[in-house]
Design a protein around this motif. Structure first.
Motif, mmCIF file in Angstrom:
data_model
loop_
_atom_site.group_PDB
_atom_site.id
_atom_site.type_symbol
_atom_site.label_atom_id
_atom_site.label_comp_id
_atom_site.label_asym_id
_atom_site.label_seq_id
_atom_site.Cartn_x
_atom_site.Cartn_y
_atom_site.Cartn_z
ATOM 1 N N ASP A 52 0.819 -1.208 0.000
ATOM 2 C CA ASP A 52 0.000 0.000 0.000
ATOM 3 C C ASP A 52 0.859 1.268 0.000
ATOM 4 O OD1 ASP A 52 -2.492 1.184 -0.144
ATOM 5 O OD2 ASP A 52 -2.715 1.346 2.022
ATOM 6 N N ARG A 53 1.872 1.297 -0.879
ATOM 7 C CA ARG A 53 2.744 2.468 -0.970
ATOM 8 C C ARG A 53 2.026 3.649 -1.607
ATOM 9 N NH1 ARG A 53 6.845 0.865 2.393
ATOM 10 N NH2 ARG A 53 7.887 -1.033 1.621
ATOM 11 N N SER A 54 2.313 4.830 -1.126
ATOM 12 C CA SER A 54 1.790 6.057 -1.723
ATOM 13 C C SER A 54 2.887 6.657 -2.601
ATOM 14 C CB SER A 54 1.376 7.048 -0.633
ATOM 15 O OG SER A 54 0.922 8.249 -1.198
ATOM 16 N N TYR A 55 2.596 6.854 -3.892
ATOM 17 C CA TYR A 55 3.640 7.357 -4.796
ATOM 18 C C TYR A 55 3.005 7.967 -6.031
ATOM 19 C CZ TYR A 55 2.897 3.163 -7.693
ATOM 20 O OH TYR A 55 2.360 2.192 -8.504
ATOM 21 N N GLU A 56 3.831 8.688 -6.788
ATOM 22 C CA GLU A 56 3.447 9.249 -8.078
ATOM 23 C C GLU A 56 4.481 8.828 -9.107
ATOM 24 O OE1 GLU A 56 3.114 13.461 -7.804
ATOM 25 O OE2 GLU A 56 1.497 13.434 -6.328
ATOM 26 N N VAL A 57 4.038 8.319 -10.240
ATOM 27 C CA VAL A 57 4.942 8.042 -11.353
ATOM 28 C C VAL A 57 5.275 9.334 -12.078
ATOM 29 C CG1 VAL A 57 5.183 6.827 -13.553
ATOM 30 C CG2 VAL A 57 4.109 5.692 -11.606
ATOM 31 N N PHE A 58 4.260 10.178 -12.258
ATOM 32 C CA PHE A 58 4.409 11.462 -12.935
ATOM 33 C C PHE A 58 3.858 12.539 -12.013
ATOM 34 C CE2 PHE A 58 3.506 14.627 -16.306
ATOM 35 C CZ PHE A 58 4.756 14.617 -16.932
ATOM 36 N N GLU A 59 4.506 13.686 -12.003
ATOM 37 C CA GLU A 59 4.188 14.727 -11.033
ATOM 38 C C GLU A 59 2.719 15.143 -11.102
ATOM 39 O OE1 GLU A 59 6.036 18.989 -9.550
ATOM 40 O OE2 GLU A 59 6.153 18.450 -11.660
ATOM 41 N N GLY A 60 2.066 15.136 -9.933
ATOM 42 C CA GLY A 60 0.698 15.598 -9.830
ATOM 43 C C GLY A 60 -0.355 14.550 -10.113
ATOM 44 N N TYR A 61 0.065 13.294 -10.376
ATOM 45 C CA TYR A 61 -0.883 12.240 -10.704
ATOM 46 C C TYR A 61 -0.690 11.077 -9.728
ATOM 47 C CZ TYR A 61 -1.831 14.754 -15.015
ATOM 48 O OH TYR A 61 -2.204 15.706 -15.924
ATOM 49 N N PRO A 62 -1.486 11.013 -8.664
ATOM 50 C CA PRO A 62 -1.317 9.948 -7.673
ATOM 51 C C PRO A 62 -1.671 8.585 -8.249
ATOM 52 C CG PRO A 62 -3.327 11.177 -7.238
ATOM 53 C CD PRO A 62 -2.606 11.918 -8.326
ATOM 54 N N MET A 63 -0.991 7.564 -7.750
ATOM 55 C CA MET A 63 -1.255 6.191 -8.155
ATOM 56 C C MET A 63 -2.109 5.509 -7.087
ATOM 57 S SD MET A 63 0.186 5.630 -11.080
ATOM 58 C CE MET A 63 0.262 3.840 -11.151
ATOM 59 N N PRO A 64 -2.871 4.497 -7.471
ATOM 60 C CA PRO A 64 -3.676 3.767 -6.479
ATOM 61 C C PRO A 64 -2.788 3.073 -5.449
ATOM 62 C CG PRO A 64 -4.367 3.234 -8.718
ATOM 63 C CD PRO A 64 -3.089 3.987 -8.832
ATOM 64 N N GLY A 65 -3.324 2.883 -4.255
ATOM 65 C CA GLY A 65 -2.649 2.075 -3.254
ATOM 66 C C GLY A 65 -2.851 0.603 -3.559
ATOM 67 N N ARG A 66 -3.061 -0.194 -2.526
ATOM 68 C CA ARG A 66 -3.254 -1.622 -2.748
ATOM 69 C C ARG A 66 -4.541 -1.862 -3.528
ATOM 70 N NH1 ARG A 66 -3.864 -3.200 2.220
ATOM 71 N NH2 ARG A 66 -1.633 -3.497 2.607
ATOM 72 N N THR A 67 -4.438 -2.618 -4.619
ATOM 73 C CA THR A 67 -5.608 -3.007 -5.405
ATOM 74 C C THR A 67 -5.601 -4.515 -5.606
ATOM 75 O OG1 THR A 67 -4.453 -2.661 -7.514
ATOM 76 C CG2 THR A 67 -5.719 -0.805 -6.628
ATOM 77 N N MET A 68 -6.780 -5.072 -5.806
ATOM 78 C CA MET A 68 -6.926 -6.520 -5.884
ATOM 79 C C MET A 68 -7.851 -6.899 -7.024
ATOM 80 S SD MET A 68 -7.412 -7.195 -1.822
ATOM 81 C CE MET A 68 -6.445 -6.217 -0.639
ATOM 82 N N ARG A 69 -7.604 -8.066 -7.586
ATOM 83 C CA ARG A 69 -8.445 -8.613 -8.644
ATOM 84 C C ARG A 69 -8.576 -10.112 -8.464
ATOM 85 N NH1 ARG A 69 -6.851 -7.789 -14.585
ATOM 86 N NH2 ARG A 69 -4.735 -8.078 -13.820
ATOM 87 N N ILE A 70 -9.715 -10.660 -8.808
ATOM 88 C CA ILE A 70 -9.878 -12.102 -8.933
ATOM 89 C C ILE A 70 -10.485 -12.377 -10.297
ATOM 90 C CG2 ILE A 70 -10.107 -12.531 -6.466
ATOM 91 C CD1 ILE A 70 -13.128 -12.770 -6.890
ATOM 92 N N GLY A 71 -10.192 -13.550 -10.836
ATOM 93 C CA GLY A 71 -10.708 -13.880 -12.156
ATOM 94 C C GLY A 71 -10.960 -15.360 -12.297
ATOM 95 N N ILE A 72 -11.839 -15.693 -13.202
ATOM 96 C CA ILE A 72 -12.108 -17.090 -13.538
ATOM 97 C C ILE A 72 -12.217 -17.202 -15.046
ATOM 98 C CG2 ILE A 72 -14.610 -16.775 -13.239
ATOM 99 C CD1 ILE A 72 -14.661 -19.741 -12.310
ATOM 100 N N GLY A 73 -11.599 -18.220 -15.597
ATOM 101 C CA GLY A 73 -11.631 -18.456 -17.035
ATOM 102 C C GLY A 73 -11.993 -19.892 -17.330
ATOM 103 N N VAL A 74 -12.827 -20.100 -18.334
ATOM 104 C CA VAL A 74 -13.263 -21.432 -18.723
ATOM 105 C C VAL A 74 -12.975 -21.612 -20.201
ATOM 106 C CG1 VAL A 74 -15.204 -23.026 -18.855
ATOM 107 C CG2 VAL A 74 -15.083 -21.370 -16.981
ATOM 108 N N GLU A 75 -12.375 -22.738 -20.549
ATOM 109 C CA GLU A 75 -12.084 -23.062 -21.943
ATOM 110 C C GLU A 75 -12.731 -24.392 -22.290
ATOM 111 O OE1 GLU A 75 -8.268 -24.203 -24.766
ATOM 112 O OE2 GLU A 75 -7.988 -22.871 -23.057
ATOM 113 N N TYR A 76 -13.548 -24.379 -23.325
ATOM 114 C CA TYR A 76 -14.226 -25.595 -23.784
ATOM 115 C C TYR A 76 -13.514 -26.138 -25.012
ATOM 116 C CZ TYR A 76 -17.996 -23.825 -20.849
ATOM 117 O OH TYR A 76 -18.744 -23.354 -19.799
#
Length: 634
Positions: free
Chosen positions: A610-634
């Motif tokens: 959950d680091r607080s930082y900016e890649v480019f000046e004046g544009y904050p980046m998100p802290g900790r983010t999460m994703r889950i996914g499910i994929g099915v192949e027939y």
């Protein structure tokens, strides 16, 4: 339940490292086409080349920004959030110096010279080839820093249907449905995807107070189709098309918020390629493509209301001939004709540019039967471009690749070449802020290094170390004092790139470590006492590093990666800078064989701590983010 799963993943990521990240990245020791416009082994390339394949059976798909940003010496300028603008700096050069191709056809806009990786879809991408170093001798304008070539997928045999769904922080969601097959020898792959997010993440203002990012939502719809078919024993045809529609908020920088600004982009690409081989060792190909984009921007801020629309069209015709001469030599010759047209609210009439090009390259392999210096490959390339509204340019490049030790596959490689960039339509014709007196940028690029690929039956290792030097004259920058683009004279970018990739116990454990040192400085004084003279250019980090540890066990996979980017100066006197930042990401995944198909599930945590930082000046980046996914192949 969803929150509990994400919480578990956030705790598990720092300590689990049991497999490969299913979202992307399989770097393959195979052939590369972008380095020479011909198929060669990636180890034979005269310039550093990297291949990143996309695993489309994965439950989580990356973005193209994710893929490109992980390459050595690449710095992704991210304006924060999944839907924000993302451009890339390579080897200390500007985003306008990175030429982006799709199936060998340029994507850089004549309007601004940029490519926004957020607008490029990953759904139909098979792999990405990245070649570092000046490449205008092969691909023409804008390749001062290097080339990214995005290669789309070829339909596989057997009927397949895939369905993917993802959900994550701040309203993120993505769904994809596609099918592919090759009935009767005719290949067809088609799909559609939808992606959205709110990106209302919390951040800290410069004064230390808390706030929430607003007007950062986005929606993106994508449709794609690819096909190929034989037209006889010696001729084949391939078709590729993709359409993207994106709508997003443009929240602005913290010093100039735009809470009501909205942007919409419509982008369509249609390509057709015919290949014919009638004589042994020869192949003729003809590529043609049409690229259309329409962008609207509206900000109803009563203090600075602004509304604009831009329409770009770009046509390319590219015949090319490959020929093998004897056992150890081959040549390539081709021509390109392309035309770009822009109409927009900030331009007078239709702006048109026609480019006519001729190019050729050759490769000679010298082979001896001995344990050292047994293989020497020589490369020569030349390209001539005539650009209707700018100038003409002749760009040569030479390269060499020597196998010093056969058993350990130790190589020495080096290349030297000239490149250039034409001023964009914005630079020359934008009403009120253009500069019609701009000169094209020209550069000389040199790199040299050693690499080795060796291993045993259960382990494999790849090491490389490269020095590079890019000198550019008449570099174009936007001058805030005069509020228009200007040529600033000479800049030089030098540095070192080091990388190690190791695979152990039949890929049960993999380690990847890379580091880049980049000195990008201004080498002339525009005025006496110029505060920028001999200082690192703005926004370019001097140091960057990445470490990734992956492992596999049974049906489970996991990956932990760590990235560091050094400080970036934001004022020419170097009194102001953004601090370096460190980000750790983690992915866990499993592959299950069921009675109705293959099911894959995955979870991902980005910015684990959950680091607080900016890649480019004046544009904050998100802290900790999460994703889950499910994929099915027939």
């Amino acid at each position: 339940m969803f929150k509990r799963i994400l919480f578990f993943l956030s705790l598990a990521c720092p300590v689990l490292a049991q497999s490969q990240d299913t979202t992307v990245v399989y770097r393959l020791p195979e052939v590369v086409v972008t380095a020479t416009r011909s198929l060669i082994d990636v180890l034979d390339s005269p310039s550093p080349a990297e291949i990143i394949a996309v695993d489309h059976a994965s439950a989580l798909l990356p973005s193209l920004g994710d893929i490109v940003g992980r390459s050595t010496s690449m710095f992704l300028r991210d304006l924060g959030g999944s839907g924000a603008l993302k451009t890339a700096f390579l080897r200390g050069t500007a985003p306008q110096h990175l030429l982006v191709l799709v199936n060998g056809v340029r994507q850089n806009s004549y309007q601004n010279g940029l490519v926004d990786f957020t607008l490029l879809s990953v759904n139909d991408v098979q792999r990405v080839e990245i070649v570092r170093g000046g490449s205008s001798a092969l691909f023409g304008a804008d390749a001062l820093g290097g080339v990214v070539n995005i290669l789309t997928r070829t339909p596989e045999t057997g009927l397949r249907v895939r369905l993917n769904g993802e959900a994550g922080s701040y309203g993120f969601g993505r769904w994809r449905l596609e099918g592919e097959g090759r009935p009767g020898g005719v290949g067809l792959l088609a799909g559609a995807a939808y992606e959205q997010g709110r990106d209302e993440f919390p951040y800290r203002r410069p004064d230390g107070s808390s706030a929430t990012r607003t007007n950062a939502d986005f929606r993106k719809r994508t449709a794609y189709m690819h096909g190929d078919a034989p037209l006889g024993a010696e001729t084949s045809i391939r078709m590729s098309t993709q359409a993207v529609r994106s709508e997003r908020g443009v929240p602005g920088s913290l010093s100039f918020l735009s809470p009501e600004a909205r942007q919409a982009d419509d982008d369509a690409l249609l390509g057709l390629e015919v290949r014919h081989s009638s004589l042994p060792g020869t192949q003729f190909s003809l590529k043609t493509s049409y690229h259309y984009s329409f962008q609207t921007y509206k900000d109803l801020n009563p203090l600075f209301p602004f509304q604009a629309a831009y329409r770009n069209g770009f046509v390319v015709v590219n015949p090319e001939l490959h020929a093998v001469v004897g056992d150890n030599a081959r040549i390539l010759a081709g021509a390109e004709w392309n035309e770009g047209v822009l109409t927009g609210t900030d331009f007078t009439g239709a702006i048109r540019r026609v480019q006519r090009s001729l190019y050729a390259s050759g490769e000679l392999r010298l082979v001896w039967e001995r344990p050292f210096v047994d293989l020497v490959t020589l490369y020569g390339m030349m390209r001539y471009d005539d650009i209707s509204d700018v100038d003409e340019a002749l760009m040569p490049k030479v390269g060499i690749n020597v196998r010093l030790l056969r058993d350990a596959n130790v190589r020495f490689r080096a290349s030297y070449g000239a490149s250039f960039r034409s001023p964009s339509f914005n630079d020359l014709y934008y009403v009120g802020v253009s500069n019609p007196d701009l000169k094209p940028e020209h550069s000389a690029s040199f790199d040299a290094g050693v690499l080795s690929a060796f291993g045993t039956a259960t382990a494999a290792h790849h090491l490389s170390l490269t020095y590079f030097n890019i000198g550019t004259r008449d570099r174009i920058v936007f001058d805030l004092a005069t509020f228009r683009p200007v040529n600033i004279g000479r800049t030089r970018s030098t540095g070192l790139e080091g990388k190690y990739t190791g695979s152990f116990w039949n890929r049960a454990l993999e380690l990847e470590v890379s580091y880049a040192l980049t000195d990008a400085v201004k080498r002339n004084e525009s005025v006496p006492g110029d505060p920028a003279y001999n200082k690192q250019l703005l926004f370019i980090p001097r140091h960057s590093a990445d470490i990734a540890l992956t492992g596999r066990w049974n049906v489970f996979e996991a990956r932990v990666s760590y990235g560091m980017v050094g400080k970036r100066y934001t004022s020419e006197d170097h009194l102001e800078a953004l601090p370096e930042y460190h980000v750790t990401d983690c992915t866990l995944a499993a592959r299950l064989q069921t009675g109705f198909g293959i099911v894959r599930v995955a979870g991902e945590v980005r910015n684990v701590f959950d680091r607080s930082y900016e890649v480019f000046e004046g544009y904050p980046m998100p802290g900790r983010t999460m994703r889950i996914g499910i994929g099915v192949e027939y």
